[in-house]
Scaffold this active site. Structure first.
Site, PDB file in Angstrom:
ATOM      1  N   THR A 172       0.835  -1.191   0.000  1.00  0.00           N
ATOM      2  CA  THR A 172       0.000   0.000   0.000  1.00  0.00           C
ATOM      3  C   THR A 172       0.873   1.245   0.000  1.00  0.00           C
ATOM      4  O   THR A 172       1.866   1.312   0.726  1.00  0.00           O
ATOM      5  CB  THR A 172      -0.948   0.033   1.217  1.00  0.00           C
ATOM      6  OG1 THR A 172      -1.846  -1.080   1.132  1.00  0.00           O
ATOM      7  CG2 THR A 172      -1.754   1.317   1.257  1.00  0.00           C
ATOM      8  N   PHE A 174       1.178   5.151   0.858  1.00  0.00           N
ATOM      9  CA  PHE A 174       0.618   6.170   1.737  1.00  0.00           C
ATOM     10  C   PHE A 174       1.225   7.530   1.406  1.00  0.00           C
ATOM     11  O   PHE A 174       2.364   7.613   0.923  1.00  0.00           O
ATOM     12  CB  PHE A 174       0.935   5.850   3.210  1.00  0.00           C
ATOM     13  CG  PHE A 174       0.221   4.642   3.748  1.00  0.00           C
ATOM     14  CD1 PHE A 174      -0.952   4.776   4.477  1.00  0.00           C
ATOM     15  CD2 PHE A 174       0.737   3.370   3.553  1.00  0.00           C
ATOM     16  CE1 PHE A 174      -1.610   3.661   4.985  1.00  0.00           C
ATOM     17  CE2 PHE A 174       0.088   2.252   4.055  1.00  0.00           C
ATOM     18  CZ  PHE A 174      -1.090   2.399   4.764  1.00  0.00           C
TER      19      PHE A 174
END
Length: 276
Positions: A172, A174
């Site tokens: 992921t 960020f």
């Protein structure tokens, strides 16, 4: 760096892990929603906000791109966090005992193969760490949670199976947000993120993008989304390699302005070393 950094979710969420990795010296503050996370930073209650924008398996995180332009915050860093999914359960539980597993809908879609192989039914929870918290509170061996090992430590759950994600490179991305932009930093590789709306002329998007091609600027992301509830008003979100003061980037952005009605630089920041 000391101070406070906000994230969405319960303690033990993957966003919490991102805070620990990117800003280990800061106190992580849990917020209920993305809007609450943004407001905590905007109001000065915290110094920074950590927001997930996309996952390598699931795609972009819903609503974030729409929230960023009006947030009043600026991107000062990016962080790529390897998402390891674990099956957690109350102490003493065996894998064969688990019949249902709770987690955020995004995470459930990232470990379908494991759930199918073990005949475990997916149950949608508010978020990953919140699901771990709920499983700990209910104390039912038949109900597990899909979350981080950090969540297991915080809520006193056993890890029954580690790293069960379908994709081995599940990651992921960020963004670290601040009230103030910081364009002064320089690194071997810089990133610039901006939004824009094209003018109502034929081939406007094609022409707006032409400046990046002719000036050798690598665009790593271009996404569109509707704004204002209209099917005709579209805003674009883009990431490019380089700094706005680099000659080729400056020329490309100048050309972009000619074909757009609105544009806004959301952040200029060093590329994370884990960026491919």
């Amino acid at each position: 760096m000391t101070g406070r950094i906000a994230f969405q979710g319960e303690l033990g969420a993957y966003s919490h892990e991102a805070c620990r990795q990117a800003r280990p010296g800061m106190e992580a503050v849990a917020c209920h929603t993305f809007e609450d996370t943004i407001e905590a930073c905007r109001s000065g209650d915290v110094d920074l906000a950590m927001l997930p924008v996309e996952n390598s398996t699931y795609g972009r995180v819903a609503d974030i791109h729409a929230l960023l332009p009006g947030s009043g915050l600026r991107i000062v860093d990016e962080a790529f966090v390897r998402v390891h999914i674990n099956l957690l359960a109350v102490p003493g539980t065996h894998l064969k005992d688990v019949k249902r597993a709770m987690s955020h809908t995004v995470l459930l879609g990232q470990c379908r193969d494991f759930l199918k192989a073990h005949a475990i039914t997916a149950i949608t929870g508010a978020d990953t760490a919140g699901s771990a918290k709920a499983v700990a509170a209910r104390g039912e061996p038949a109900l597990g949670a899909l979350a981080s090992e950090l969540a297991g430590e915080i809520y006193g759950l056993d890890v029954l199976a580690r790293h069960i994600e379908d994709q081995a490179n599940n990651t992921t991305r960020f963004l670290v947000m601040s009230r103030e932009a910081n364009h002064a930093r320089r690194a071997a590789k810089m990133m610039t993120t901006f939004t824009f709306r094209v003018r109502n002329i034929p081939a406007a998007l094609y022409k707006a993008m032409g400046g990046f091609a002719t000036n050798g600027v690598n665009m790593t992301k271009l996404e569109s989304y509707m704004v204002g509830g209209s099917f005709t008003a579209t805003e674009f979100y883009a990431d490019i390699e380089g700094h706005p003061e680099d000659e080729n980037v400056r020329l490309a952005l100048d050309e972009l302005k000619y074909f757009t009605s609105e544009h806004d630089i959301l952040g200029v920041y060093p590329a994370d070393p884990r960026r491919n």
